[in-house]
Design an enzyme around this catalytic site. Structure first.
Site, PDB file in Angstrom:
ATOM      1  N   GLY A   1      38.795  35.494  39.509  1.00 24.36           N
ATOM      2  CA  GLY A   1      39.562  35.214  40.318  1.00 24.36           C
ATOM      3  C   GLY A   1      39.889  33.250  40.092  1.00 24.36           C
ATOM      4  O   GLY A   1      41.208  32.682  40.662  1.00 24.36           O
TER       5      GLY A   1
ATOM      6  N   CYS B   1      31.301  45.515  45.515  1.00 27.18           N
ATOM      7  CA  CYS B   1      31.391  44.508  45.186  1.00 27.18           C
ATOM      8  C   CYS B   1      30.134  43.873  46.401  1.00 27.18           C
ATOM      9  O   CYS B   1      29.622  42.624  46.809  1.00 27.18           O
ATOM     10  CB  CYS B   1      32.810  43.028  45.819  1.00 27.18           C
ATOM     11  SG  CYS B   1      33.108  44.146  46.577  1.00 27.18           S
TER      12      CYS B   1
ATOM     13  N   GLU C   1      39.119  38.233  46.503  1.00 26.78           N
ATOM     14  CA  GLU C   1      37.702  38.823  46.959  1.00 26.78           C
ATOM     15  C   GLU C   1      36.545  39.441  45.691  1.00 26.78           C
ATOM     16  O   GLU C   1      37.638  40.108  45.401  1.00 26.78           O
ATOM     17  CB  GLU C   1      38.310  40.607  47.778  1.00 26.78           C
ATOM     18  CG  GLU C   1      37.379  40.645  48.729  1.00 26.78           C
ATOM     19  CD  GLU C   1      36.230  41.755  48.216  1.00 26.78           C
ATOM     20  OE1 GLU C   1      35.074  41.759  47.740  1.00 26.78           O
ATOM     21  OE2 GLU C   1      37.127  43.398  48.349  1.00 26.78           O
TER      22      GLU C   1
ATOM     23  N   LYS D   1      49.186  45.833  40.162  1.00 30.42           N
ATOM     24  CA  LYS D   1      48.839  45.482  38.580  1.00 30.42           C
ATOM     25  C   LYS D   1      47.491  46.135  38.500  1.00 30.42           C
ATOM     26  O   LYS D   1      46.320  45.771  39.810  1.00 30.42           O
ATOM     27  CB  LYS D   1      49.089  44.399  38.052  1.00 30.42           C
ATOM     28  CG  LYS D   1      48.012  45.142  36.626  1.00 30.42           C
ATOM     29  CD  LYS D   1      47.916  44.239  35.881  1.00 30.42           C
ATOM     30  CE  LYS D   1      46.045  44.371  35.631  1.00 30.42           C
ATOM     31  NZ  LYS D   1      45.602  45.564  35.212  1.00 30.42           N
TER      32      LYS D   1
ATOM     33  N   GLU E   1      25.826  39.632  39.580  1.00 37.75           N
ATOM     34  CA  GLU E   1      26.136  40.875  40.078  1.00 37.75           C
ATOM     35  C   GLU E   1      25.729  41.741  39.101  1.00 37.75           C
ATOM     36  O   GLU E   1      26.094  41.816  38.239  1.00 37.75           O
ATOM     37  CB  GLU E   1      27.573  40.112  40.529  1.00 37.75           C
ATOM     38  CG  GLU E   1      27.947  41.324  41.080  1.00 37.75           C
ATOM     39  CD  GLU E   1      29.576  41.438  41.466  1.00 37.75           C
ATOM     40  OE1 GLU E   1      30.508  40.461  40.727  1.00 37.75           O
ATOM     41  OE2 GLU E   1      29.825  41.829  43.009  1.00 37.75           O
TER      42      GLU E   1
HETATM   43  P1  NDP Z   1      38.566  42.234  36.627  1.00 35.11           P
HETATM   44  O1  NDP Z   1      37.950  41.001  37.344  1.00 35.11           O
HETATM   45  O2  NDP Z   1      38.506  41.510  34.432  1.00 35.11           O
HETATM   46  O3  NDP Z   1      39.260  42.887  37.116  1.00 35.11           O
HETATM   47  C1  NDP Z   1      39.444  43.097  37.975  1.00 35.11           C
HETATM   48  C2  NDP Z   1      41.308  43.066  37.572  1.00 35.11           C
HETATM   49  O4  NDP Z   1      41.921  42.202  37.557  1.00 35.11           O
HETATM   50  C3  NDP Z   1      41.299  43.958  37.175  1.00 35.11           C
HETATM   51  O5  NDP Z   1      43.155  44.903  37.333  1.00 35.11           O
HETATM   52  C4  NDP Z   1      41.983  43.044  35.404  1.00 35.11           C
HETATM   53  O6  NDP Z   1      42.713  44.218  34.610  1.00 35.11           O
HETATM   54  C5  NDP Z   1      42.474  42.250  36.290  1.00 35.11           C
HETATM   55  N1  NDP Z   1      41.929  41.298  35.208  1.00 35.11           N
HETATM   56  C6  NDP Z   1      41.417  41.109  33.899  1.00 35.11           C
HETATM   57  N2  NDP Z   1      42.072  39.763  33.586  1.00 35.11           N
HETATM   58  C7  NDP Z   1      42.947  39.434  33.982  1.00 35.11           C
HETATM   59  C8  NDP Z   1      43.684  37.988  34.009  1.00 35.11           C
HETATM   60  N3  NDP Z   1      43.198  37.558  33.328  1.00 35.11           N
HETATM   61  N4  NDP Z   1      44.838  37.369  35.049  1.00 35.11           N
HETATM   62  C9  NDP Z   1      44.699  37.966  35.517  1.00 35.11           C
HETATM   63  N5  NDP Z   1      44.160  39.919  36.424  1.00 35.11           N
HETATM   64  C10 NDP Z   1      43.587  40.046  35.617  1.00 35.11           C
HETATM   65  O7  NDP Z   1      37.350  42.883  36.586  1.00 35.11           O
HETATM   66  P2  NDP Z   1      35.606  43.765  35.534  1.00 35.11           P
HETATM   67  O8  NDP Z   1      36.902  44.856  35.151  1.00 35.11           O
HETATM   68  O9  NDP Z   1      36.079  43.115  34.108  1.00 35.11           O
HETATM   69  O10 NDP Z   1      34.463  43.477  35.487  1.00 35.11           O
HETATM   70  C11 NDP Z   1      33.688  43.384  35.696  1.00 35.11           C
HETATM   71  C12 NDP Z   1      32.811  42.600  36.571  1.00 35.11           C
HETATM   72  O11 NDP Z   1      33.503  41.748  36.867  1.00 35.11           O
HETATM   73  C13 NDP Z   1      32.142  43.911  37.392  1.00 35.11           C
HETATM   74  O12 NDP Z   1      30.464  43.319  36.175  1.00 35.11           O
HETATM   75  C14 NDP Z   1      31.671  42.664  38.105  1.00 35.11           C
HETATM   76  O13 NDP Z   1      30.513  41.932  38.134  1.00 35.11           O
HETATM   77  C15 NDP Z   1      32.577  42.546  38.826  1.00 35.11           C
HETATM   78  N6  NDP Z   1      33.286  42.748  39.433  1.00 35.11           N
HETATM   79  C16 NDP Z   1      34.333  43.270  40.846  1.00 35.11           C
HETATM   80  C17 NDP Z   1      34.603  43.660  41.103  1.00 35.11           C
HETATM   81  C18 NDP Z   1      34.425  43.280  43.150  1.00 35.11           C
HETATM   82  O14 NDP Z   1      35.329  44.159  44.025  1.00 35.11           O
HETATM   83  N7  NDP Z   1      34.479  42.326  43.566  1.00 35.11           N
HETATM   84  C19 NDP Z   1      35.708  44.507  41.174  1.00 35.11           C
HETATM   85  C20 NDP Z   1      35.429  44.848  39.934  1.00 35.11           C
HETATM   86  C21 NDP Z   1      34.334  44.202  38.821  1.00 35.11           C
HETATM   87  P3  NDP Z   1      42.532  45.035  33.654  1.00 35.11           P
HETATM   88  O15 NDP Z   1      41.609  45.984  33.979  1.00 35.11           O
HETATM   89  O16 NDP Z   1      43.311  45.024  32.657  1.00 35.11           O
HETATM   90  O17 NDP Z   1      40.903  44.005  32.702  1.00 35.11           O
END
Ligand code: NDP
Length: 510
Positions: free
Chosen positions: A270, A321, A287, A213, A418
């Site tokens: 996570g 990240c 991660e 996904k 972050e």
């Molecule tokens: P999320 O953790 O929400 O998104 C990452 C992935 O998880 C996306 O594919 C998202 O789908 C999916 N997701 C969202 N909710 C769920 C759920 N309940 N169960 C399973 N999967 C889910 O990150 P955000 O995009 O909301 O970003 C928020 C913050 O997270 C950022 O400001 C940053 O601080 C951090 N972040 C960290 C990352 C990293 O690489 N470690 C990457 C991205 C964000 P969808 O896009 O459809 O919501």
């Protein structure tokens, strides 16, 4: 330029023009010359009006016909509509992956699986410009980064793991490596194709099949990857891609036929995923976020360190990240480093991600821009000193100026949370012990950087740092052979290298 190093090449002023002012301009002044635009052509890629889900080797609409739109963050214009997966689609994708794993992929000799992975790697290289342009349009990242970092590294992961597919007995000597089954993979929006490759390449090499996904704001490169799977004649069901909202990600995680869950994203989600798999025998790797310390000692090569600091936090708009978002600088050189950094920031070009000169592109989505804006406001309110170079931002799109805070205390939100944006918090230290204490004073533990001339100091610091990856005299270097992952709230498990392969196998005695 490689690995996100931000270019500092200079143009020659036209004849008769006022000569450029020397380095060392005062705060907030921009260098008074400009580059001619050098836009990459959009025509390299055919962005379709609509993309379907990729299930069982075929593109199809979602079960209820619903769609959503992906938007170009640099222009706020729609790029394409995408089918939005439902729970029925999750079930269909997992069923296809299970059948393919049991009947085809899991049974296939490793050397045959390798041929498919090599083929995918080669096609990714052949279509690299297409992938780079699409990635930049969908994410807002500078084209020079998607072209020189994301896409080459993505195909490198397929090359690397293709090499392991027929050598699992050597990767795990004395043991028999069995695939886990169907892997659920959820990826974020900051490095869409690269995160896809980190996850799909080792999974397939080890004989698993996948349902992936992508993030809702950046599904397009994953859907172009689906076309590449078709082009490579990958057996149907081995790779399935189902764009959809977060709850579809959760439905996938909870599906009883999922054997392995791999997630990259926020610590908050996570934790939810960890709760959802608790009590099951699903294998999990997470991660998550980070708040890396980039530590500069007084004996470091300062100009080199400044380039590393800039690369560490402004690469990919800081939406990384492992970004070096906390600069810890030894007090004796702090003023000098900050002054050099301010001068360097004034040369960064912020704007059109499709322009090959651009150093800092668009923030991926409005919610993220709002989060950055709010955290920066909190830094000012809590008493840190803000510096942003004077630069014009495009009228449309989600842009944020490269930002630097001095006078930051460890208790400030900008030092703890972050930000995931182009914002650097500068703190100081006097002794190595103080640097270690401050560096480890975080809920995260993903990465760190050390800048010093002394290898002995590097080794002493590395052993004391609670971080999964520590770079010395460089930052943001990635390689498929090298494991990557975190401690504490940055998650667990490793991706990359043989560790990354290990996460997709069950080891049995001979
Ligand atoms: P999320 O953790 O929400 O998104 C990452 C992935 O998880 C996306 O594919 C998202 O789908 C999916 N997701 C969202 N909710 C769920 C759920 N309940 N169960 C399973 N999967 C889910 O990150 P955000 O995009 O909301 O970003 C928020 C913050 O997270 C950022 O400001 C940053 O601080 C951090 N972040 C960290 C990352 C990293 O690489 N470690 C990457 C991205 C964000 P969808 O896009 O459809 O919501």
């Amino acid at each position: 330029m490689h690995n996100g190093q931000v270019s500092n090449d200079k143009t020659v002023a036209p004849a008769g023009a006022t000569p450029p002012a020397p380095w060392g301009l005062g705060d907030g002044q921009a260098i008074p010359w400009e580059y001619a635009p050098a836009p990459e052509s959009r025509d390299i890629v055919r962005v379709r009006e609509h993309y379907g889900l990729f299930i069982d080797g075929r593109e199809r609409d979602s079960s209820d016909g619903a769609t959503f739109t992906s938007v170009d963050p640099a222009t706020e214009q729609p790029l394409a509509t995408i089918s939005k997966a439902t729970v029925a689609d999750v079930n269909r994708a997992v069923a296809a992956a299970k059948k393919a794993q049991r009947k085809v992929w899991g049974e296939m000799p490793g050397r045959e699986r390798a041929k498919y992975l090599f083929r995918i790697a080669r096609i990714m290289q052949e279509r690299a410009r297409e992938l780079a342009v699409l990635e930049t349009l969908d994410t807002g990242k500078p084209i020079k980064e998607s072209r020189d970092v994301d896409i080459p590294l993505a195909s490198a992961h397929f090359w690397y793991y293709a090499g392991w597919a027929d050598k699992l007995e050597y990767a795990f000597p004395g043991r028999v490596a069995k695939p886990l089954g169907v892997a659920a993979q959820i990826i974020p929006w900051n490095f869409p194709l690269l995160m896809l490759s980190w996850k799909i390449a080792p999974a397939l090499a080890a004989g698993n099949t996948v349902v992936l996904k992508p993030a809702s704001t950046t599904p397009l490169s994953a859907l172009l990857f689906a076309e590449i799977c078709q082009q490579a004649d990958l057996p149907p069901g081995v790779v399935n891609i189902i764009p959809g909202p977060g709850d579809i990600g959760m439905a996938l995680v909870r599906h009883p036929d999922i054997a392995k869950v791999a997630f990259t994203g926020s610590t908050e989600i996570g934790k939810k995923i960890q709760r959802a798999v608790a009590g099951t025998d699903k294998v999990l790797t997470l991660e998550l976020g980070g708040k890396a310390a980039n530590i500069v000692f007084e004996d470091a090569a300062l100009d080199q360190a400044v380039e590393g600091i800039v690369n560490g936090i402004y690469f990919n708009q800081g939406e990384v990240c492992c970004a070096g978002s906390r600069l810890l600088v030894q007090e004796s050189v702090a003023d000098e480093i900050v002054e050099r950094l301010k001068n360097r920031l004034a040369t960064l070009r912020v704007g059109d991600p499709m322009d090959k000169n651009t150093d800092v592109g668009a923030i991926n989505n409005k919610a993220q821009l709002d989060k950055i804006t709010e955290l920066v406001a909190s830094g000012v309110a809590e008493g840190a000193e803000l510096y942003q170079p004077a630069c014009d931002l495009p009228e449309r799109g989600w842009f944020f100026r490269p930002t630097l805070f001095t006078g930051v205390a460890q208790s400030h939100r900008i030092a703890k949370e972050e930000i995931f944006g182009p914002v650097l918090s500068v703190l100081t230290f006097r002794t190595p012990d103080e640097a270690i204490e401050k560096a480890n004073n975080t809920a995260y533990g993903l990465s760190a950087g050390i800048w010093t001339e002394k290898a002995s100091k590097v080794f002493a610091m590395v052993s004391a740092m609670k971080a999964g990856v520590v770079w010395a005299n460089t930052f943001n270097r990635f390689d498929p052979t090298s494991p990557f992952g975190g401690y504490k709230e940055s998650g667990f498990g490793r991706e990359g290298g043989m560790h990354g392969l290990h996460a997709y196998v069950r080891l049995e005695d001979r």
